[in-house]
Enzyme design. Structure first.
Site, PDB file in Angstrom:
ATOM      1  N   LYS A  33       0.827  -1.030   0.080  1.00  0.00           N
ATOM      2  CA  LYS A  33      -0.081  -0.024  -0.067  1.00  0.00           C
ATOM      3  C   LYS A  33       0.943   1.272  -0.133  1.00  0.00           C
ATOM      4  O   LYS A  33       0.626   2.276  -0.732  1.00  0.00           O
ATOM      5  CB  LYS A  33      -1.044   0.031   1.488  1.00  0.00           C
ATOM      6  CG  LYS A  33      -1.963  -1.226   1.355  1.00  0.00           C
ATOM      7  CD  LYS A  33      -2.671  -1.237   2.466  1.00  0.00           C
ATOM      8  CE  LYS A  33      -2.172  -1.285   3.664  1.00  0.00           C
ATOM      9  NZ  LYS A  33      -1.391  -2.660   3.991  1.00  0.00           N
ATOM     10  N   ARG A 108      -9.874   0.578   8.631  1.00  0.00           N
ATOM     11  CA  ARG A 108      -9.578  -0.733   9.166  1.00  0.00           C
ATOM     12  C   ARG A 108     -10.475  -1.362   9.867  1.00  0.00           C
ATOM     13  O   ARG A 108     -10.393  -2.541  10.271  1.00  0.00           O
ATOM     14  CB  ARG A 108      -8.206  -0.589  10.005  1.00  0.00           C
ATOM     15  CG  ARG A 108      -6.963  -1.070   9.367  1.00  0.00           C
ATOM     16  CD  ARG A 108      -5.880  -0.721  10.152  1.00  0.00           C
ATOM     17  NE  ARG A 108      -4.624  -1.477  10.123  1.00  0.00           N
ATOM     18  CZ  ARG A 108      -3.669  -0.940   9.429  1.00  0.00           C
ATOM     19  NH1 ARG A 108      -3.871   0.330   9.055  1.00  0.00           N
ATOM     20  NH2 ARG A 108      -2.778  -1.859   9.320  1.00  0.00           N
ATOM     21  N   ARG A 148      11.683  -5.356   4.951  1.00  0.00           N
ATOM     22  CA  ARG A 148      11.523  -3.912   4.797  1.00  0.00           C
ATOM     23  C   ARG A 148      12.502  -3.066   5.472  1.00  0.00           C
ATOM     24  O   ARG A 148      12.825  -3.462   6.586  1.00  0.00           O
ATOM     25  CB  ARG A 148      10.129  -3.609   5.161  1.00  0.00           C
ATOM     26  CG  ARG A 148       9.722  -2.119   4.930  1.00  0.00           C
ATOM     27  CD  ARG A 148       8.361  -1.824   5.084  1.00  0.00           C
ATOM     28  NE  ARG A 148       7.690  -2.403   5.940  1.00  0.00           N
ATOM     29  CZ  ARG A 148       6.169  -2.501   6.142  1.00  0.00           C
ATOM     30  NH1 ARG A 148       5.550  -1.768   5.427  1.00  0.00           N
ATOM     31  NH2 ARG A 148       5.759  -3.203   7.232  1.00  0.00           N
ATOM     32  N   ARG A 181      11.217  -1.134  11.048  1.00  0.00           N
ATOM     33  CA  ARG A 181      10.115  -1.066  11.959  1.00  0.00           C
ATOM     34  C   ARG A 181       9.973  -2.159  12.973  1.00  0.00           C
ATOM     35  O   ARG A 181      10.268  -3.244  12.789  1.00  0.00           O
ATOM     36  CB  ARG A 181       8.597  -1.130  11.274  1.00  0.00           C
ATOM     37  CG  ARG A 181       8.348   0.267  10.551  1.00  0.00           C
ATOM     38  CD  ARG A 181       6.941   0.178   9.517  1.00  0.00           C
ATOM     39  NE  ARG A 181       6.081  -0.579   9.858  1.00  0.00           N
ATOM     40  CZ  ARG A 181       4.750  -0.582   9.224  1.00  0.00           C
ATOM     41  NH1 ARG A 181       5.006   0.270   8.162  1.00  0.00           N
ATOM     42  NH2 ARG A 181       3.767  -1.148   9.732  1.00  0.00           N
ATOM     43  N   ARG A 192      -0.527  -8.996  13.514  1.00  0.00           N
ATOM     44  CA  ARG A 192      -1.049  -8.111  12.589  1.00  0.00           C
ATOM     45  C   ARG A 192      -1.984  -8.840  11.511  1.00  0.00           C
ATOM     46  O   ARG A 192      -3.090  -8.227  11.184  1.00  0.00           O
ATOM     47  CB  ARG A 192      -0.220  -7.287  11.917  1.00  0.00           C
ATOM     48  CG  ARG A 192       0.713  -6.324  12.819  1.00  0.00           C
ATOM     49  CD  ARG A 192       1.984  -5.809  12.153  1.00  0.00           C
ATOM     50  NE  ARG A 192       2.005  -5.173  10.832  1.00  0.00           N
ATOM     51  CZ  ARG A 192       3.194  -4.867  10.258  1.00  0.00           C
ATOM     52  NH1 ARG A 192       4.212  -5.438  10.487  1.00  0.00           N
ATOM     53  NH2 ARG A 192       2.751  -4.163   9.244  1.00  0.00           N
TER      54      ARG A 192
HETATM   55  P1  AP5 Z   1       4.941  -1.703   1.938  1.00  0.00           P
HETATM   56  O1  AP5 Z   1       4.450  -0.621   0.582  1.00  0.00           O
HETATM   57  O2  AP5 Z   1       5.547  -1.057   2.850  1.00  0.00           O
HETATM   58  O3  AP5 Z   1       3.536  -2.268   2.426  1.00  0.00           O
HETATM   59  P2  AP5 Z   1       2.167  -1.822   3.269  1.00  0.00           P
HETATM   60  O4  AP5 Z   1       0.937  -2.602   2.533  1.00  0.00           O
HETATM   61  O5  AP5 Z   1       2.074  -0.512   3.175  1.00  0.00           O
HETATM   62  O6  AP5 Z   1       2.427  -2.506   4.448  1.00  0.00           O
HETATM   63  P3  AP5 Z   1       2.277  -1.986   6.043  1.00  0.00           P
HETATM   64  O7  AP5 Z   1       3.132  -3.090   6.974  1.00  0.00           O
HETATM   65  O8  AP5 Z   1       2.869  -0.513   6.075  1.00  0.00           O
HETATM   66  O9  AP5 Z   1       0.929  -2.007   6.293  1.00  0.00           O
HETATM   67  P4  AP5 Z   1       0.157  -2.107   7.685  1.00  0.00           P
HETATM   68  O10 AP5 Z   1      -1.282  -2.164   7.115  1.00  0.00           O
HETATM   69  O11 AP5 Z   1       0.276  -3.215   8.460  1.00  0.00           O
HETATM   70  O12 AP5 Z   1       0.891  -0.723   8.457  1.00  0.00           O
HETATM   71  P5  AP5 Z   1       0.564   0.345   8.868  1.00  0.00           P
HETATM   72  O13 AP5 Z   1       1.699   1.343   8.810  1.00  0.00           O
HETATM   73  O14 AP5 Z   1      -0.891   0.954   8.077  1.00  0.00           O
HETATM   74  O15 AP5 Z   1       5.514  -2.808   1.061  1.00  0.00           O
HETATM   75  C1  AP5 Z   1       6.253  -3.881   2.204  1.00  0.00           C
HETATM   76  C2  AP5 Z   1       7.548  -4.519   1.651  1.00  0.00           C
HETATM   77  O16 AP5 Z   1       7.327  -4.975   0.241  1.00  0.00           O
HETATM   78  C3  AP5 Z   1       8.474  -3.241   1.373  1.00  0.00           C
HETATM   79  O17 AP5 Z   1       9.865  -3.708   1.749  1.00  0.00           O
HETATM   80  C4  AP5 Z   1       8.463  -3.069  -0.226  1.00  0.00           C
HETATM   81  O18 AP5 Z   1       9.779  -2.573  -0.785  1.00  0.00           O
HETATM   82  C5  AP5 Z   1       8.112  -4.307  -0.808  1.00  0.00           C
HETATM   83  N1  AP5 Z   1       7.271  -4.328  -2.023  1.00  0.00           N
HETATM   84  C6  AP5 Z   1       6.232  -3.725  -2.212  1.00  0.00           C
HETATM   85  N2  AP5 Z   1       5.724  -3.835  -3.449  1.00  0.00           N
HETATM   86  C7  AP5 Z   1       6.295  -4.762  -3.830  1.00  0.00           C
HETATM   87  C8  AP5 Z   1       6.134  -5.473  -5.002  1.00  0.00           C
HETATM   88  N3  AP5 Z   1       5.445  -5.443  -5.855  1.00  0.00           N
HETATM   89  N4  AP5 Z   1       7.136  -6.564  -5.078  1.00  0.00           N
HETATM   90  C9  AP5 Z   1       8.208  -6.872  -4.350  1.00  0.00           C
HETATM   91  N5  AP5 Z   1       8.404  -6.177  -3.063  1.00  0.00           N
HETATM   92  C10 AP5 Z   1       7.578  -5.204  -2.978  1.00  0.00           C
HETATM   93  O19 AP5 Z   1      -0.046   0.222  10.401  1.00  0.00           O
HETATM   94  C11 AP5 Z   1       0.829  -0.013  11.483  1.00  0.00           C
HETATM   95  C12 AP5 Z   1      -0.085  -0.075  12.739  1.00  0.00           C
HETATM   96  O20 AP5 Z   1      -0.740   0.973  13.045  1.00  0.00           O
HETATM   97  C13 AP5 Z   1      -1.502  -1.030  12.700  1.00  0.00           C
HETATM   98  O21 AP5 Z   1      -0.799  -2.300  12.848  1.00  0.00           O
HETATM   99  C14 AP5 Z   1      -1.926  -0.503  13.732  1.00  0.00           C
HETATM  100  O22 AP5 Z   1      -1.568  -0.836  15.197  1.00  0.00           O
HETATM  101  C15 AP5 Z   1      -1.995   0.911  13.442  1.00  0.00           C
HETATM  102  N6  AP5 Z   1      -3.066   1.388  12.602  1.00  0.00           N
HETATM  103  C16 AP5 Z   1      -2.781   2.062  11.299  1.00  0.00           C
HETATM  104  N7  AP5 Z   1      -3.906   2.256  10.887  1.00  0.00           N
HETATM  105  C17 AP5 Z   1      -4.784   2.328  11.719  1.00  0.00           C
HETATM  106  C18 AP5 Z   1      -6.172   2.332  11.754  1.00  0.00           C
HETATM  107  N8  AP5 Z   1      -6.804   2.829  10.554  1.00  0.00           N
HETATM  108  N9  AP5 Z   1      -6.941   1.946  12.912  1.00  0.00           N
HETATM  109  C19 AP5 Z   1      -6.394   1.516  14.232  1.00  0.00           C
HETATM  110  N10 AP5 Z   1      -5.012   1.146  14.204  1.00  0.00           N
HETATM  111  C20 AP5 Z   1      -4.380   1.554  13.073  1.00  0.00           C
END
Ligand code: AP5
Length: 238
Positions: A33, A108, A148, A181, A192
Site C-alpha cells: 500500500k 480498518r 522491509r 520498523r 497483525r
Molecule cells: P509496503 O508498501 O511498505 O507495504 P504496506 O502494505 O504499506 O505494509 P504496512 O506493513 O505498512 O501495512 P500495515 O497496514 O500493516 O501497516 P500500517 O503502517 O498501516 O511494502 C512492504 C515491503 O514490500 C517493502 O519492503 C516494499 O519494498 C516491498 N514491496 C512492495 N511492493 C512490492 C512488489 N510489488 N514486489 C516486491 N516487493 C514489494 O499500520 C501499522 C499499525 O498502526 C497497525 O498495526 C495498527 O496498530 C496501527 N494503525 C494504522 N492504521 C490504523 C487504523 N486505521 N485503525 C487502527 N489502528 C491503525
C-alpha cells in the site's frame, strides 16, 4: 530506455489533468500500500494519508496518542476507533485534499468505514471513493515484511530482497541509515495478520459490494501493480 523514460513522462503529464478523487488502498500488512502510494503521488500529485505513518509521527513526537499507539502497534493490535477518527478528520480537513487523496491503512474496521463513507458523502463536490484491494499470498508477505527497511528522513521504502538500496543500509535519496520498523518481526506480523483477518477483511467485503471496487494482483513488479491500479481508477472515473 529512452522510450521508457518518455512513456513515464507522458503518463505523468496526462496524470496532472486527471482528478482522481478519494482512493482507498486496502490489503493485508505488506501487500504494498505504501509503495503504491508513492507511485500514485508521483503521478497525480495528491496527498498520501497513511494512518500508520501519522501514528509513527505521533510516537516520534512523544505525544499521548503516540505512546498508546506504539504499545498497540507492537502487539499487532489496532488503535481505538475514536482516536483514529479524530486524527483522520483533522487530516482530511486540510486544503491539499481537494483534488483527492490516497488513504492507506484506513478504514480498518467497519465502524471506520461507515464513518468515512458518511464524511465523504457530506463533503460538497467530493467524488465518490474508489476502493482498491491489493492481493499477495502469505509467504510473499512474510518476506516483504521481514525485508522491509525505511528511510527515517524521506520515508522511502526499500526491501533487502526485492528493492535494495544502492549501498547496503543507506537511503539512495538522503544518505541516511535505513531503519527496520519495530512491528516488522515475525511474531508481530502474525498478530497483525490475525487482526487484519478478523477486523479489516470485512471492510474489504463492504467495498467489494459497491460498484467502484477493484482487486489488483500485488504479486507482480511494482510498476505493473501501479499500472493496474492507475488504469482501473481512470476507467472508473471516466
Ligand atoms: P509496503 O508498501 O511498505 O507495504 P504496506 O502494505 O504499506 O505494509 P504496512 O506493513 O505498512 O501495512 P500495515 O497496514 O500493516 O501497516 P500500517 O503502517 O498501516 O511494502 C512492504 C515491503 O514490500 C517493502 O519492503 C516494499 O519494498 C516491498 N514491496 C512492495 N511492493 C512490492 C512488489 N510489488 N514486489 C516486491 N516487493 C514489494 O499500520 C501499522 C499499525 O498502526 C497497525 O498495526 C495498527 O496498530 C496501527 N494503525 C494504522 N492504521 C490504523 C487504523 N486505521 N485503525 C487502527 N489502528 C491503525
Amino acid at each position: 530506455m529512452a522510450t521508457a523514460v518518455s512513456m513515464t513522462a507522458a503518463r505523468e503529464e496526462h496524470g496532472k489533468h486527471v482528478v482522481p478523487g478519494p482512493i482507498l488502498l486496502l490489503g493485508a500488512p505488506g501487500v504494498g500500500k505504501g509503495t503504491q502510494s508513492e507511485e500514485l503521488v508521483k503521478l497525480w500529485g495528491i496527498p498520501h494519508i497513511s494512518t500508520g505513518n501519522l501514528l509513527r509521527a505521533h510516537r516520534d513526537r512523544g505525544t499521548a496518542l503516540g505512546k498508546l499507539a506504539n504499545e498497540l502497534m507492537n502487539q499487532g493490535n489496532l488503535v481505538p476507533d475514536e482516536l483514529m477518527l479524530e486524527m483522520v478528520d483533522k487530516r482530511l480537513a486540510e486544503p491539499d485534499t481537494e483534488r483527492g487523496f490516497i488513504l492507506d491503512g484506513f478504514p480498518r474496521t467497519l465502524n471506520q468505514a461507515k464513518w468515512v463513507d458518511h464524511l465523504l458523502a457530506s463533503r460538497p463536490g467530493t467524488l465518490p471513493l474508489v476502493a482498491v484491494s491489493i492481493q499477495v499470498d502469505y509467504n510473499q508477505l512474510l518476506r516483504r515484511i521481514s525485508g522491509r527497511r525505511n528511510c527515517p528522513v524521506c520515508g522511502t521504502i526499500y526491501n533487502i530482497y526485492f528493492h535494495p538500496p544502492k549501498v547496503e543500509g543507506v537511503c539512495d535519496v538522503e544518505g541516511a541509515t535505513l531503519e527496520q520498523r519495530s512491528d516488522d518481526t515475525e511474531t508481530c506480523f502474525a498478530g497483525r495478520l490475525t487482526t487484519y483477518e478478523s477486523l479489516t477483511a470485512p471492510v474489504v467485503e463492504r467495498y467489494r459490494a459497491l460498484s467502484r471496487f477493484v482487486e489488483v494482483n500485488g504479486d507482480q513488479p511494482v510498476e505493473q501493480v501501479a499500472t493496474s491500479i492507475i488504469s482501473s481508477v481512470e476507467r472508473l472515473r471516466a
